[in-house]
Scaffold this active site. Structure first.
Site, PDB file in Angstrom:
ATOM      1  N   HIS A  29       0.837  -1.201   0.000  1.00 44.37           N
ATOM      2  CA  HIS A  29       0.000   0.000   0.000  1.00 44.37           C
ATOM      3  C   HIS A  29       0.877   1.259   0.000  1.00 44.37           C
ATOM      4  O   HIS A  29       0.613   2.217  -0.725  1.00 44.37           O
ATOM      5  CB  HIS A  29      -0.886   0.056   1.256  1.00 44.37           C
ATOM      6  CG  HIS A  29      -1.934  -1.007   1.340  1.00 44.37           C
ATOM      7  ND1 HIS A  29      -2.099  -1.797   2.459  1.00 44.37           N
ATOM      8  CD2 HIS A  29      -2.882  -1.409   0.465  1.00 44.37           C
ATOM      9  CE1 HIS A  29      -3.114  -2.631   2.254  1.00 44.37           C
ATOM     10  NE2 HIS A  29      -3.603  -2.421   1.055  1.00 44.37           N
ATOM     11  N   LYS A  53     -16.793  -7.298   7.732  1.00 45.88           N
ATOM     12  CA  LYS A  53     -17.620  -7.373   8.956  1.00 45.88           C
ATOM     13  C   LYS A  53     -16.758  -7.463  10.203  1.00 45.88           C
ATOM     14  O   LYS A  53     -17.067  -6.888  11.227  1.00 45.88           O
ATOM     15  CB  LYS A  53     -18.560  -8.569   8.868  1.00 45.88           C
ATOM     16  CG  LYS A  53     -19.766  -8.282   7.998  1.00 45.88           C
ATOM     17  CD  LYS A  53     -20.979  -9.109   8.427  1.00 45.88           C
ATOM     18  CE  LYS A  53     -22.183  -8.779   7.563  1.00 45.88           C
ATOM     19  NZ  LYS A  53     -22.333  -9.721   6.429  1.00 45.88           N
ATOM     20  N   ARG A 102      -2.083  -6.048  -8.564  1.00 50.81           N
ATOM     21  CA  ARG A 102      -0.863  -6.844  -8.394  1.00 50.81           C
ATOM     22  C   ARG A 102      -0.760  -7.871  -9.508  1.00 50.81           C
ATOM     23  O   ARG A 102       0.133  -7.825 -10.331  1.00 50.81           O
ATOM     24  CB  ARG A 102      -0.880  -7.544  -7.027  1.00 50.81           C
ATOM     25  CG  ARG A 102      -0.775  -6.571  -5.853  1.00 50.81           C
ATOM     26  CD  ARG A 102      -1.237  -7.199  -4.581  1.00 50.81           C
ATOM     27  NE  ARG A 102      -2.637  -7.601  -4.691  1.00 50.81           N
ATOM     28  CZ  ARG A 102      -3.376  -8.026  -3.684  1.00 50.81           C
ATOM     29  NH1 ARG A 102      -2.851  -8.153  -2.497  1.00 50.81           N
ATOM     30  NH2 ARG A 102      -4.634  -8.351  -3.863  1.00 50.81           N
ATOM     31  N   SER A 140      -2.991  -7.748   2.796  1.00 48.40           N
ATOM     32  CA  SER A 140      -3.274  -7.608   4.230  1.00 48.40           C
ATOM     33  C   SER A 140      -3.761  -8.939   4.802  1.00 48.40           C
ATOM     34  O   SER A 140      -3.440  -9.297   5.932  1.00 48.40           O
ATOM     35  CB  SER A 140      -4.348  -6.539   4.466  1.00 48.40           C
ATOM     36  OG  SER A 140      -3.901  -5.286   4.040  1.00 48.40           O
TER      37      SER A 140
END
Ligand code: PNS
Length: 173
Positions: A29, A53, A102, A140
């Site tokens: 990032h 969530k 990516r 991530s």
């Protein structure tokens, strides 16, 4: 030989939004933020409040980490958003959505999102940039899995994120 001159560039500033979950921010990032900050006059890194969530980090923590690691970029701002991205972009007078791609596998989802956003707001342009090859496998999700299982994340995330991951999974550090 005559040739057509391009018109003088417009003086108006181009504001771009780099939206995402950033749960947590990775070096991939950061690489994209650095590239975006060079191209656009203002880059707003917009953290989606409820994109998942059950995020590992609360939105406030994700913003804190992003603020810490982008401190040196004068034209980068960190913000939170809720609801539709196009509505947020309009409210910030942004012309561009920046997204990282990516591998080819990212493309289908990204194309869907870009086309859907264009359908809602035609004037908003999605721009894709590629991170450095070194980060082309990084996500991530994998960083969180590595941290949870005690694997090394040092090369993948900024040190503040490494510390926060250690705090989340204390038995693994
Ligand atoms: O980092 P991510 O999880 O890939 O980011 C996805 C994100 C937050 C950019 C996307 O889910 C989004 O834009 N959410 C806001 C709600 C919205 O506008 N949805 C319609 C997208 S077509």
């Amino acid at each position: 030989m005559s040739h057509r001159m391009a018109p003088e560039p417009e003086k108006s500033k181009t504001v771009a939004i780099y939206p995402g979950s950033f749960d947590p921010v990775t070096k991939g990032h950061l690489d994209l933020i650095a590239r975006g900050a060079q191209i656009f006059d203002q880059l707003i890194v917009a953290v989606a409040h409820n994109s998942e969530k059950h995020p590992l980090f609360a939105a406030k923590e994700r913003v804190e980490m992003l603020e810490a690691v982008t401190f040196d970029y004068k034209n980068v701002e960190i913000d939170l958003f809720e609801g539709l991205l196009v509505d947020y972009a309009r409210s910030r007078k942004a012309r561009v959505i920046l997204r990282g791609i990516r591998a080819i596998s990212d493309y289908e989802y990204e194309l869907q999102m870009a086309m859907m956003n264009r359908k809602i707001e035609e004037q908003l342009e999605t721009v894709f940039m590629m991170p450095a090859v070194a980060y082309s496998y990084l996500s991530s999700r994998l960083v969180k899995e590595l941290a949870r299982l005690g694997g090394p994340v040092k090369d993948l995330v900024p040190s503040i994120v490494e510390e926060r991951l250690k705090a989340k999974f204390p038995s693994k550090s």
